[in-house]
Design an enzyme around this catalytic site. Structure first.
Site, PDB file in Angstrom:
ATOM      1  N   ASP A  10       1.487   2.404 -11.472  1.00  0.00           N
ATOM      2  CA  ASP A  10       1.259   2.419 -12.927  1.00  0.00           C
ATOM      3  C   ASP A  10       2.084   3.521 -13.587  1.00  0.00           C
ATOM      4  O   ASP A  10       2.622   3.342 -14.683  1.00  0.00           O
ATOM      5  CB  ASP A  10      -0.229   2.602 -13.254  1.00  0.00           C
ATOM      6  CG  ASP A  10      -0.971   1.265 -13.406  1.00  0.00           C
ATOM      7  OD1 ASP A  10      -0.572   0.278 -12.742  1.00  0.00           O
ATOM      8  OD2 ASP A  10      -1.943   1.200 -14.188  1.00  0.00           O
ATOM      9  N   ASP A  54      -1.269   2.377  -5.689  1.00  0.00           N
ATOM     10  CA  ASP A  54      -1.820   1.800  -6.912  1.00  0.00           C
ATOM     11  C   ASP A  54      -1.528   2.735  -8.095  1.00  0.00           C
ATOM     12  O   ASP A  54      -1.034   2.306  -9.142  1.00  0.00           O
ATOM     13  CB  ASP A  54      -3.338   1.603  -6.752  1.00  0.00           C
ATOM     14  CG  ASP A  54      -3.975   1.041  -8.001  1.00  0.00           C
ATOM     15  OD1 ASP A  54      -3.422   0.088  -8.571  1.00  0.00           O
ATOM     16  OD2 ASP A  54      -5.022   1.572  -8.426  1.00  0.00           O
ATOM     17  N   ASP A 104       1.393  14.619  -5.136  1.00  0.00           N
ATOM     18  CA  ASP A 104       1.263  15.288  -6.441  1.00  0.00           C
ATOM     19  C   ASP A 104       2.635  15.776  -6.932  1.00  0.00           C
ATOM     20  O   ASP A 104       3.025  15.536  -8.083  1.00  0.00           O
ATOM     21  CB  ASP A 104       0.209  16.409  -6.401  1.00  0.00           C
ATOM     22  CG  ASP A 104       0.285  17.299  -5.157  1.00  0.00           C
ATOM     23  OD1 ASP A 104       1.155  17.068  -4.284  1.00  0.00           O
ATOM     24  OD2 ASP A 104      -0.532  18.240  -5.058  1.00  0.00           O
ATOM     25  N   TYR A 148      -9.386   0.992   0.512  1.00  0.00           N
ATOM     26  CA  TYR A 148      -9.711  -0.319  -0.056  1.00  0.00           C
ATOM     27  C   TYR A 148     -10.506  -1.231   0.887  1.00  0.00           C
ATOM     28  O   TYR A 148     -10.709  -2.396   0.575  1.00  0.00           O
ATOM     29  CB  TYR A 148      -8.420  -1.042  -0.472  1.00  0.00           C
ATOM     30  CG  TYR A 148      -7.918  -0.640  -1.841  1.00  0.00           C
ATOM     31  CD1 TYR A 148      -7.500   0.655  -2.095  1.00  0.00           C
ATOM     32  CD2 TYR A 148      -7.868  -1.561  -2.884  1.00  0.00           C
ATOM     33  CE1 TYR A 148      -7.038   1.023  -3.345  1.00  0.00           C
ATOM     34  CE2 TYR A 148      -7.406  -1.202  -4.145  1.00  0.00           C
ATOM     35  CZ  TYR A 148      -6.991   0.091  -4.363  1.00  0.00           C
ATOM     36  OH  TYR A 148      -6.536   0.442  -5.601  1.00  0.00           O
ATOM     37  N   LYS A 200      -0.716  12.821   1.328  1.00  0.00           N
ATOM     38  CA  LYS A 200      -1.497  14.004   0.945  1.00  0.00           C
ATOM     39  C   LYS A 200      -2.022  14.638   2.229  1.00  0.00           C
ATOM     40  O   LYS A 200      -3.211  14.911   2.383  1.00  0.00           O
ATOM     41  CB  LYS A 200      -2.622  13.549  -0.011  1.00  0.00           C
ATOM     42  CG  LYS A 200      -3.321  14.653  -0.771  1.00  0.00           C
ATOM     43  CD  LYS A 200      -2.451  15.454  -1.707  1.00  0.00           C
ATOM     44  CE  LYS A 200      -3.202  16.694  -2.152  1.00  0.00           C
ATOM     45  NZ  LYS A 200      -2.335  17.697  -2.818  1.00  0.00           N
TER      46      LYS A 200
HETATM   47  C1  IPM Z   1      -3.627  -3.576  -8.911  1.00  0.00           C
HETATM   48  C2  IPM Z   1      -5.055  -3.467  -9.404  1.00  0.00           C
HETATM   49  C3  IPM Z   1      -6.048  -3.728  -8.288  1.00  0.00           C
HETATM   50  C4  IPM Z   1      -5.831  -2.658  -7.228  1.00  0.00           C
HETATM   51  C5  IPM Z   1      -7.529  -3.753  -8.745  1.00  0.00           C
HETATM   52  C6  IPM Z   1      -7.772  -4.816  -9.792  1.00  0.00           C
HETATM   53  C7  IPM Z   1      -8.489  -3.927  -7.614  1.00  0.00           C
HETATM   54  O1  IPM Z   1      -5.251  -2.243 -10.008  1.00  0.00           O
HETATM   55  O2  IPM Z   1      -3.269  -4.646  -8.395  1.00  0.00           O
HETATM   56  O3  IPM Z   1      -2.859  -2.629  -9.066  1.00  0.00           O
HETATM   57  O4  IPM Z   1      -6.374  -1.549  -7.325  1.00  0.00           O
HETATM   58  O5  IPM Z   1      -5.109  -2.936  -6.294  1.00  0.00           O
HETATM   59 MN    MN Z   2      -3.402  -1.067 -10.265  1.00  0.00          MN
END
Ligand code: IPM
Ligand code: MN
Ligand code: NAD
Length: 352
Positions: free
Chosen positions: A248, A244, A220, A137, A187
């Site tokens: 999710d 990240d 993984d 990042y 990884k």
């Molecule tokens: C998150 C988002 C951000 C990230 C994006 C919007 C840059 O996906 O906060 O999870 O990747 O950190």
């Molecule tokens: Mn995200």
């Protein structure tokens, strides 16, 4: 002591959900549980398109110096397809405030929200400690021969001893506090330089904490286990990009994007609290945005500011709403964003 909160709704459903989180916060303040000062900031795509400014130095300094914490919605707008304002704002704040811990707790608060076969028998209750200032990042990289057949791009994945040590230490501290296992997700088999460093540092810090169970897993295989046996995880510590993605996946285990909050913190210095989800341009303005993740993020903010009773009141209100079916359509209800927010505020104020 007054907690001075900057509210940045941002784009898409960001302002819709932070509005409900602000209502919940104000309701807790109205009960005398915490003393708050909320200040709204206009930053986001609209502000960028009309002023050319993402986050000025002056605005940054105000956010840093005049506030104890930031409540953030989301950024991302189809009118800014490159997403440069979003990177400047969100990643800018994470990097410039050095918010090195991205804490993403994943707690199943109602069994019917689980998509798993084990729903009801296996609790999901773990936290991801995502490194928040390094990894892939940093924006560093190269692009050569753009548009030619020889085009070549690199993106630097950065890991420093200082950066890895401080997030791994924070994860172990949390593991000690909760009495749970600490797992490294990496990884190292395919990306030896960066994740080799992670493994060495993780092993060193694990040695300092003999009372804590710890393990290193390839990301993984860990992703499969998160779905198959989520109950085995306590604290998962990992790099920026892997964190990240895993967060999710984790959100889906507890009811989807509307249920996953997060805290970006540098303990004792500053914090930015936001739902894990994005600006959801597909549902903006429809009243379908689930505000729970934003409200739970506000609860994390309160907890970090020491307003523990106020934080619990917000979390209890969310759990009551879930139990009583006060839900948006993404989790099987028919209430609008504003109706859920109004119900939560009334509950927090003791009227329900
Ligand atoms: C998150 C988002 C951000 C990230 C994006 C919007 C840059 O996906 O906060 O999870 O990747 O950190
Ligand atoms: Mn995200
Ligand atoms: P997203 O999280 O915005 O949406 C993914 C899906 O989840 C969509 O179908 C959306 O409708 C649904 N969803 C998300 N939040 C919801 C909520 N509270 N209630 C009900 N449904 C919800 O991810 P995306 O579509 O990949 O990204 C959209 C934009 O948001 C992009 O510009 C992206 O860069 C940005 N983004 C920002 C952040 C952030 O600000 N922290 C995080 C992720 C994505």
């Amino acid at each position: 002591m007054t907690v001075r909160i900057a509210v940045i709704g941002g784009d898409g459903i960001g302002p819709e959900v932070t509005e409900q989180a602000s209502r919940a916060l104000s309701a807790a303040a109205g009960q005398g549980l915490v003393d708050l000062e909320l200040t709204e900031y206009p930053h986001g795509a609209e502000h960028y398109l009309s002023t050319g400014e993402t986050l000025s130095d002056e605005a940054f300094e105000r956010l840093r110096d005049d506030h104890d914490a930031i409540l953030f919605g989301a950024v991302g707008d189809p009118r800014v397809p490159g997403g440069e304002h979003a990177r400047d704002l969100l990643l800018g704040l994470r990097f410039r405030l050095d918010l090195f811990i991205n804490r993403r707790p994943l707690t199943l608060r109602a069994p019917d929200l689980s998509p798993l076969k084990s729903a009801g028998t296996a609790p999901v209750d773990f936290v991801i400690y995502r490194e928040n200032t390094e990894g892939l990042y940093t924006g560093e990289g190269t692009l050569e021969g753009e548009g030619t057949p020889e085009e070549r791009a690199t993106s630097v994945g950065l890991a420093t001893r200082r950066g890895v040590e401080r997030i791994v230490r924070a994860a172990f501290d949390r593991g000690v506090e909760l009495g749970v296992r600490v797992t490294l997700a990496d990884k190292a088999n395919a990306v030896p330089h960066m994740f080799g460093l992670w493994r060495r540092i993780f092993a060193e810090i694990a040695d300092e904490h003999p009372s804590v169970e710890s393990e290193m897993r390839y990301v993984d295989a860990l992703a499969m286990e998160m779905v198959r046996i989520p109950e085995r995880f306590g604290v998962i510590v990992t790099s920026n990009l892997l964190g990240d993605i895993l967060s999710d996946l984790g959100a889906e285990l507890v009811g989807g994007p509307g249920l996953a909050p997060s805290a970006n913190v540098n303990p004792g210095r500053h914090g930015l609290y936001e739902p894990v989800h994005g600006s959801a341009p597909d549902i903006v303005g429809t009243g379908r945005a689930n505000p729970f993740a934003a409200v739970l993020s506000a609860a994390l903010l309160l907890r970090d500011q020491g307003a523990v009773d106020a934080a619990s009141r917000l979390e209890d209100a969310v759990e009551s709403a879930l139990a009583e079916g006060v839900r948006t359509p993404d989790i099987g209800g028919s209430a609008t964003t504003g109706e859920v927010g109004a119900w939560l505020a009334a509950r927090i104020a003791g009227g329900k």
